[in-house]
Design an enzyme around this catalytic site. Structure first.
Site, PDB file in Angstrom:
ATOM      1  N   TYR A   1     -42.725  54.223  45.017  1.00 11.74           N
ATOM      2  CA  TYR A   1     -41.291  53.912  44.943  1.00 11.74           C
ATOM      3  C   TYR A   1     -40.466  55.186  44.834  1.00 11.74           C
ATOM      4  CZ  TYR A   1     -36.808  52.426  43.046  1.00 11.74           C
ATOM      5  OH  TYR A   1     -35.462  52.256  42.822  1.00 11.74           O
TER       6      TYR A   1
ATOM      7  N   GLY B   1     -27.669  41.279  45.270  1.00 14.16           N
ATOM      8  CA  GLY B   1     -28.532  41.677  44.163  1.00 14.16           C
ATOM      9  C   GLY B   1     -27.748  41.966  42.899  1.00 14.16           C
ATOM     10  N   PHE B   2     -28.431  42.479  41.927  1.00 17.02           N
ATOM     11  CA  PHE B   2     -27.862  42.736  40.601  1.00 17.02           C
ATOM     12  C   PHE B   2     -26.666  43.683  40.677  1.00 17.02           C
ATOM     13  CE2 PHE B   2     -28.724  45.705  36.806  1.00 17.02           C
ATOM     14  CZ  PHE B   2     -27.736  45.120  36.024  1.00 17.02           C
ATOM     15  N   ILE B   3     -26.901  44.909  41.097  1.00  7.83           N
ATOM     16  CA  ILE B   3     -25.809  45.885  41.159  1.00  7.83           C
ATOM     17  C   ILE B   3     -24.824  45.504  42.256  1.00  7.83           C
ATOM     18  CG2 ILE B   3     -25.213  48.311  41.527  1.00  7.83           C
ATOM     19  CD1 ILE B   3     -28.002  49.040  40.469  1.00  7.83           C
TER      20      ILE B   3
ATOM     21  N   LYS C   1     -37.625  56.845  47.532  1.00  8.12           N
ATOM     22  CA  LYS C   1     -36.237  57.175  47.201  1.00  8.12           C
ATOM     23  C   LYS C   1     -35.931  58.641  47.508  1.00  8.12           C
ATOM     24  CE  LYS C   1     -34.282  53.381  46.006  1.00  8.12           C
ATOM     25  NZ  LYS C   1     -33.128  52.872  46.793  1.00  8.12           N
TER      26      LYS C   1
END
Length: 322
Positions: A153, A11-13, A157
């Site tokens: 969401y 993914g991005f990170i 978390k």
């Protein structure tokens, strides 16, 4: 150098983190299921620079596959886990909360159970600034009450943080939970605001903007986040919750103005009403991260947006040496 397992590593990170870990001499085991939440080819593009690196291992596994995950940890003698894999996004979580509970809570439990039985005792968990909800006491401190999430969401978390603390207390899995504040940079997910705005401005097409533009975010450049994750891997002892942000707030109108400066183009804005689940403000107090990690974000919004623009304009990307 140790072996690090990165969930959501394509993914991005995760891809930015992987590149840095490889450059520092670590072996990286990437676990990603290449979900169709967005185009999987975007993820394949993320990892092209290092796919053939001898210390990089890519495995297509869903984090909910506990037995497979445990075997990976044992086979590769994993020393620490960076858990980034999750279903992301506030608005989609309102439409499909059961999927978010399944992946983000169930998946995190699977990661912790796999670590428990494989004997891996160091974890860095990617939480989110969304756990703060509409807290008006900015900048947000880690000691704030976070019992009123405004989206599924955010709830998932916060539940992930609580699971991590529970597994530290019960099973000695030392964990740093990092509350990440609006991460942006090259390779950002295409539906994220900055990527969406930048593409539309460059194309000269109208873009939807929710609210009057006075809402504000703590935008944090991805390489600053990666530096915080790396420092966490080195420092993790016991259990801690830490904010990783820029400690600067930018309104939505200011963001659009800066994008216009960087691109030298005018944004075509279609104003819409506020969306459920969106908060008015995020603002990180990074005092604790500075003290424990030596964390110091260094990239201004203007610098970060320029780098994103260069990437979109197909600036050369240097592959890692092998």
């Amino acid at each position: 150098m140790g072996t690090i397992l990165v969930t959501g590593g394509a993914g991005f990170i995760g891809s930015h983190l992987t590149k840095r870990l490889l450059l520092e001499g670590h072996t990286v085991v990437c676990v990603d299921n290449f979900t169709y939440t967005y185009d999987p080819f975007v993820k394949w593009d993320h990892i092209n620079a290092f796919r053939n690196h001898p210390q990089y291992h890519l495995l297509s596994i869903d984090i909910r596959e506990k037995t497979a995950l445990q075997k990976v940890m044992e086979d590769y003698q994993v020393e620490a886990v960076v858990h980034l894999a999750a279903l992301a996004g506030v608005r989609p979580s309102i439409q499909n909360p059961s999927a978010y509970v399944d992946v983000n809570i169930g998946g995190t439990l699977s990661v912790l159970e796999s670590m428990r039985y494989a004997g891996v005792r160091k974890l860095v968990f990617a939480s989110s600034s969304s756990v703060y909800g509409d807290d008006s006491r900015a900048p947000f401190q880690e000691t704030a009450e976070v019992n009123q999430p405004v989206s599924p969401y955010a709830l998932t978390k916060r539940a992930g943080e609580m699971l991590c603390e529970n597994y530290f207390r019960l099973h000695g899995i030392e964990t740093y939970c990092l509350r990440l504040f609006t991460v942006y940079g090259p390779g950002q997910r295409p539906e994220m605001a900055i990527s969406y705005f930048l593409r539309n401005i460059l194309a000269g097409t109208p873009m939807d903007v929710f609210g009057d533009g006075t809402s504000a975010r703590d935008y944090t450049y991805v390489e600053d986040i990666v530096a915080g994750i790396l420092a966490s891997l080195d420092a993790v002892r016991g259990f801690e919750i830490l904010n990783l942000g820029s400690a600067r707030i930018i309104s939505l109108n200011e963001l659009i103005g800066t994008l216009e400066e960087v691109t030298e183009r005018t944004a075509l804005v279609n104003r819409l009403s506020d969306q459920p689940g969106d908060v008015r403000l995020t603002h990180a107090d990074i005092t604790k991260a500075r003290r424990i990690l030596g964390y110091q974000p260094a990239t201004s919004l203007h610098q970060g947006l320029n780098t994103m623009l260069e990437a979109l304009n197909h600036a050369p990307i240097n592959a890692l040496p092998v």
